[in-house]
Write an enzyme that holds these catalytic residues in place. Sequence first.
Site, PDB file in Angstrom:
ATOM      1  N   HIS A 324      -1.233   8.574  -0.244  1.00 28.23           N
ATOM      2  CA  HIS A 324      -0.231   9.648  -0.191  1.00 28.23           C
ATOM      3  C   HIS A 324       0.230  10.021  -1.585  1.00 28.23           C
ATOM      4  CE1 HIS A 324       3.304   7.073  -1.053  1.00 28.23           C
ATOM      5  NE2 HIS A 324       2.739   6.168  -0.271  1.00 28.23           N
ATOM      6  N   CYS A 341       0.720   0.860  -0.332  1.00 25.58           N
ATOM      7  CA  CYS A 341      -0.042   2.092  -0.153  1.00 25.58           C
ATOM      8  C   CYS A 341      -0.803   2.442  -1.424  1.00 25.58           C
ATOM      9  CB  CYS A 341       0.897   3.234   0.214  1.00 25.58           C
ATOM     10  SG  CYS A 341       1.560   3.140   1.892  1.00 25.58           S
TER      11      CYS A 341
END
Length: 413
Positions: A324, A341
């Site tokens: 992301h 992430c």
Amino acid sequence: MTTACTTTDDAGPEGAAAPGPDITVTPGPGAASVAPNTPVRVEAAGGTITDVRVEQATADELAGADGEAGGDTGAAVEEPAFTGTLSEDGTRWQSDWNLAPGAAVSVYATAEDADGEETEVVAEFHTEGVAKDARLAVVSNFPQTGDTVGVGMPVVVAFDRPVENKVQVENSIEVTSEHEVEGAWNWVDDETAVFRPREYWKPHQKVSVDLRLTGVEAAEGVYGVDDDRIDFEIGRELISTMHVPDHELKVRVDGKAVRTIPVSNGKGQERFNTTTSGTHITMEKYAALVMDSATVGIPEGSPGHYRLDVDWAVRTSNSGEFTHAAPWNGNIGHANTSNGCTNMSVEDARWFHDKALMGDVLETTGTGRELEWDNGWGFYQRSWKEWLEHSETGEPQVTDGSGTPGGVHGEGL
């Protein structure tokens, strides 16, 4: 009722047997409450079988008086065709699939002897119904008909109740592809079956999944009443690789390097903020997403809790891992400082999001945490040998349309 006729009007001397072979159909004519997973068998004595046709019909009037026993599938069962396999000597035929619950079944069989004398029989019987609360149904599946997916895409089928007779269910679902591969089913739990090929699918091809669940006994007294089909397409091959200490993600499309993306991965101080190593399959994507650690077991007030609004997110596991955009992270391309992430610039994250298909591959190395095989779609974490060992059939299914590894009928039938 069973009837027979021959191709000649000469019945022979009084008391002599009619010309032509003898045909036996089981279940026997007039049988009632036949278990739906009973095979239909036709045998010919004194000749060979030339044709067998099975017709089934289910209707509301076949239901029991109390509305429970004698359930129905709501319509005549016509598609797909009810097929069977003939023995090499042509004297025995057995159905490939199960019968519909609560059905009136008609079997039309023809055999011929060496002199060309022909016998035709019609045998009719009824199958046992199934209560509405004992019907196996599919509640979700990935992919869905019409989807275009990546080369790592598994077939994930979730049922509405636990499956005990997993071998019969596995053998009732046939996967066919334009470029044949070996594949097999594993079970994440008693309600979720997963098919994956031995290696990634070849790109640019069509795949179909025939769920021949009608009449399958999933558990004692629990039967499927419907068939279904999934048709999807394998798109281009997009495989990303990432060695976490290098702080970059490399993307190849159909074997050609197309982009190198600077990234920042998990800081690795705790298990929860360590990016997992292994073969990840992209699952879903969002233009905007609220990421809350409470959804992965770190509630508000606990050490490590976070709640962030992120853009251009692509899920790669069920333990909270996404690629992301992270415009707040000044360490992208230089150091690993995320909560696990894969952080990217806004431009790179949007590019990756827009290119990603469900089923694309992300191969990650270089961390101390291994992706679990059942974390998201980490199914390639099991070697092919392990995957095959965990299949209930224990045999591969070749996707060339030749059928499944074993039978779909009840044990001992």
